[in-house]
Design a protein around this motif. Structure first.
Motif, PDB file in Angstrom:
ATOM      1  N   ASP A  18       0.802  -1.231   0.000  1.00 18.50           N
ATOM      2  CA  ASP A  18       0.000   0.000   0.000  1.00 18.50           C
ATOM      3  C   ASP A  18       0.832   1.277   0.000  1.00 18.50           C
ATOM      4  O   ASP A  18       0.308   2.358   0.267  1.00 18.50           O
ATOM      5  CB  ASP A  18      -0.998   0.001   1.168  1.00 18.50           C
ATOM      6  N   LYS A 314      -8.856  -8.074  -1.892  1.00 19.67           N
ATOM      7  CA  LYS A 314      -8.342  -7.408  -0.694  1.00 19.67           C
ATOM      8  C   LYS A 314      -8.222  -8.406   0.466  1.00 19.67           C
ATOM      9  O   LYS A 314      -7.267  -8.376   1.232  1.00 19.67           O
ATOM     10  CB  LYS A 314      -9.254  -6.231  -0.318  1.00 19.67           C
ATOM     11  N   GLU A 315      -9.204  -9.280   0.539  1.00 18.21           N
ATOM     12  CA  GLU A 315      -9.172 -10.297   1.589  1.00 18.21           C
ATOM     13  C   GLU A 315      -7.966 -11.225   1.395  1.00 18.21           C
ATOM     14  O   GLU A 315      -7.266 -11.555   2.362  1.00 18.21           O
ATOM     15  CB  GLU A 315     -10.469 -11.100   1.513  1.00 18.21           C
ATOM     16  N   TYR A 316      -7.720 -11.619   0.149  1.00 19.10           N
ATOM     17  CA  TYR A 316      -6.570 -12.489  -0.122  1.00 19.10           C
ATOM     18  C   TYR A 316      -5.279 -11.773   0.286  1.00 19.10           C
ATOM     19  O   TYR A 316      -4.384 -12.379   0.882  1.00 19.10           O
ATOM     20  CB  TYR A 316      -6.476 -12.854  -1.607  1.00 19.10           C
ATOM     21  N   MET A 317      -5.188 -10.491  -0.064  1.00 20.69           N
ATOM     22  CA  MET A 317      -3.969  -9.743   0.258  1.00 20.69           C
ATOM     23  C   MET A 317      -3.795  -9.638   1.775  1.00 20.69           C
ATOM     24  O   MET A 317      -2.696  -9.784   2.300  1.00 20.69           O
ATOM     25  CB  MET A 317      -4.015  -8.340  -0.365  1.00 20.69           C
ATOM     26  N   SER A 318      -4.903  -9.377   2.475  1.00 16.28           N
ATOM     27  CA  SER A 318      -4.824  -9.247   3.935  1.00 16.28           C
ATOM     28  C   SER A 318      -4.374 -10.551   4.579  1.00 16.28           C
ATOM     29  O   SER A 318      -3.732 -10.552   5.623  1.00 16.28           O
ATOM     30  CB  SER A 318      -6.181  -8.850   4.516  1.00 16.28           C
ATOM     31  N   GLU A 319      -4.737 -11.654   3.964  1.00 13.78           N
ATOM     32  CA  GLU A 319      -4.333 -12.964   4.513  1.00 13.78           C
ATOM     33  C   GLU A 319      -2.920 -13.360   4.112  1.00 13.78           C
ATOM     34  O   GLU A 319      -2.436 -14.424   4.489  1.00 13.78           O
ATOM     35  CB  GLU A 319      -5.319 -14.042   4.045  1.00 13.78           C
ATOM     36  N   GLY A 320      -2.279 -12.525   3.285  1.00 12.20           N
ATOM     37  CA  GLY A 320      -0.885 -12.793   2.922  1.00 12.20           C
ATOM     38  C   GLY A 320      -0.707 -13.670   1.707  1.00 12.20           C
ATOM     39  O   GLY A 320       0.383 -14.191   1.469  1.00 12.20           O
ATOM     40  N   ASP A 368     -14.795  -3.819   3.622  1.00 10.84           N
ATOM     41  CA  ASP A 368     -13.319  -3.869   3.522  1.00 10.84           C
ATOM     42  C   ASP A 368     -12.820  -4.601   2.286  1.00 10.84           C
ATOM     43  O   ASP A 368     -11.842  -5.342   2.340  1.00 10.84           O
ATOM     44  CB  ASP A 368     -12.718  -4.547   4.777  1.00 10.84           C
ATOM     45  N   SER A 369     -13.510  -4.405   1.187  1.00 12.61           N
ATOM     46  CA  SER A 369     -13.103  -5.098  -0.044  1.00 12.61           C
ATOM     47  C   SER A 369     -12.330  -4.210  -1.004  1.00 12.61           C
ATOM     48  O   SER A 369     -11.762  -4.716  -1.969  1.00 12.61           O
ATOM     49  CB  SER A 369     -14.342  -5.631  -0.780  1.00 12.61           C
ATOM     50  N   GLU A 375      -2.442  -0.059  -4.272  1.00  8.36           N
ATOM     51  CA  GLU A 375      -2.438  -1.519  -4.143  1.00  8.36           C
ATOM     52  C   GLU A 375      -2.529  -2.189  -5.525  1.00  8.36           C
ATOM     53  O   GLU A 375      -1.860  -3.196  -5.784  1.00  8.36           O
ATOM     54  CB  GLU A 375      -3.590  -1.976  -3.237  1.00  8.36           C
TER      55      GLU A 375
END
Ligand code: GUN
Ligand code: FE
Length: 450
Positions: A18, A314-320, A368-369, A375
């Motif tokens: 980010d 975004k969820e995938y990115m947040s989970e690494g 939060d998507s 990004e």
């Protein structure tokens, strides 16, 4: 002295998913192998002497006002043979589109002259769009697939190329199918060896990729054999995974599990695996991706037509999870990663806010998507490099000098530039507004290719 050429100008690069860094009036020192050895900022002791020396020795490339360096883009998912049908036939569901448009087109690549004409035009077009690394599906034909690798090698593009495997006797048409699993595997192994040999002579690298088209088109025997070849040669792997309801449910019916689990059972989820789309991953699938180092190739334009929903990136990115962007030509109608940066942002906003006006704002979307522009830029560059485990996608020491020069004064009319616009604003304007006409030149591994 460990540099060959010095590039002077302002560059934009991701430093994390980010955040970007603006490298103002910097000297990018590129060594004889096309790698960035160091980056000097104005005010550093070596800056002025190095600049004078490079100018004296005719080794300086200097940008003009309102020209900027961006890292070259990484296209993580593209079907080279589908280039002739770009921008057409997008009104059908996936399986009909494959059978009535795409397989008949791909069957034509038995003819290497047809392949040469299309692939040459495509690689030129991608370079003109700033794509310096591409992960390609070719076709089932090993000769014309190899030709694509040769054309990338010749034109200076970093191409990762897969001979496609589709051997299932019932699920593929007679006119476009590997004759048997044995032949598909033998052709793949020969292709891997040939491309690895070719790669030894190519500064920017070309790489073979193990490529089962998707589970529905492959027999169990071929899938298992491809998993073994991926391990034997430690090469990249690519396929389509949980793209949309039809394909996702097809695999669940055949194996009683999701794509990700089935692919993993065959040894196809590995550190250098890239799975296109991966829209319908559940928690266990995502854990498998994370554990194995498998990356997602997010193709937002294609998804709008064929996926039946929006991938929660975004969820995938947040989970690494590792994520990059793909054009998915020709299910995506544009050869530009820039267009996919824009669509990634737009689709994610629609996912977050929802689309159904009859619902209340609280339950219309998925929280939060949203993906920010920065990004999406990360996905298009550094994220793609990480997905491929290659040192590309950043303007940073230790990375290949893969760069595009964006010229805001090009175009008719050119960008409106006013004194109050700082570089962060100009960066946003470039990502939302630039076209190939603004991409003045392109370098791959330090070599000028446009
Ligand atoms: N699934 C299997 N083949 C294809 C293809 O060519 N394009 C897309 N979008 N999905 C696929
Ligand atoms: Fe695809």
């Amino acid at each position: 002295m460990n540099w060959q050429t010095i590039f002077k100008g302002t560059g934009f690069t991701s430093i994390s998913p980010d955040a970007i860094e603006i490298l103002k009036d910097s000297l990018f020192c590129v060594d004889g192998k096309g790698m960035i050895a160091k980056i000097l900022q104005p005010g550093e002791k070596e800056y002025s002497p190095l600049l004078s020396q490079a100018a004296r020795e005719n080794r300086l490339v200097e940008l003009k006002p309102h020209q900027y360096f961006l890292p070259g883009f990484v296209d993580l998912h593209i079907h080279a043979p589908q280039w002739p049908q770009i921008g057409t036939a997008l009104d059908l569901p996936l399986n009909e589109w494959l059978n009535s448009c795409t397989f008949p087109l791909e069957a034509r690549y038995e003819d290497t002259e047809y392949a040469r004409q299309v692939y040459t035009h495509l690689v030129d077009t991608l370079i003109a769009n700033g794509t310096t690394t591409a992960l390609y599906f070719a076709t089932i034909h090993k000769e014309s697939s190899y030709l694509l690798a040769e054309i990338c090698a010749e034109k200076g593009q970093r191409g990762l190329v897969g001979k496609v495997v589709m051997d299932h006797q019932e699920e593929n048409p007679d006119f476009y199918r590997d004759a048997s699993p044995e032949e598909a595997l033998a052709d793949t192994e020969e292709f891997i060896q040939q491309v690895q040999e070719l790669g030894k002579t190519v500064p920017q690298g070309v790489y073979p990729v193990v490529t089962p088209r998707f589970i529905p088109s492959c027999s169990d025997e071929a899938l298992a054999g491809l998993g073994r070849l991926a391990a034997k040669y430690n090469v990249h792997v690519q396929s389509h995974c949980s793209e949309g309801d039809w394909e996702h449910n097809f695999v669940r019916k055949r194996f009683g599990k999701n794509d990700a689990a089935a692919l993993n059972d065959f040894g196809l989820l590995r550190e250098k695996s890239v799975m296109a789309h991966s829209v319908l991953l559940d928690r266990d699938d995502r854990a498998l991706f994370k554990k194995t180092g498998t990356a997602v190739a997010h193709c937002p334009l294609s998804n709008a037509y064929f996926a039946n929903c929006v991938a929660p990136i975004k969820e995938y990115m947040s989970e690494g999870l590792e994520v990059g962007l793909g054009t998915d030509i020709s299910a995506g109608y544009s050869p530009g990663i820039l267009q996919n940066i824009r669509q990634a942002v737009t689709s994610s906003r629609m996912l977050e806010d929802g689309t159904d006006p009859s619902r209340s704002p609280e339950d219309r979307g998925r929280r939060d998507s949203r993906i920010t522009l920065k990004e999406a830029f990360y996905l298009a560059t550094a994220g793609g490099g990480e997905a491929l485990s290659l040192p590309v996608g950043k303007l940073a020491p230790g990375y290949a000098f893969d760069a595009q020069v964006v010229d805001m004064t090009a175009g008719n009319p050119p960008f409106l530039i006013l004194p109050e616009m700082d570089r962060d604003i100009l960066f946003q304007k470039v990502l939302f507004g630039a076209d190939p006409e603004h991409i003045r030149s392109v370098y791959i591994q330090g070599r000028k290719v446009l």
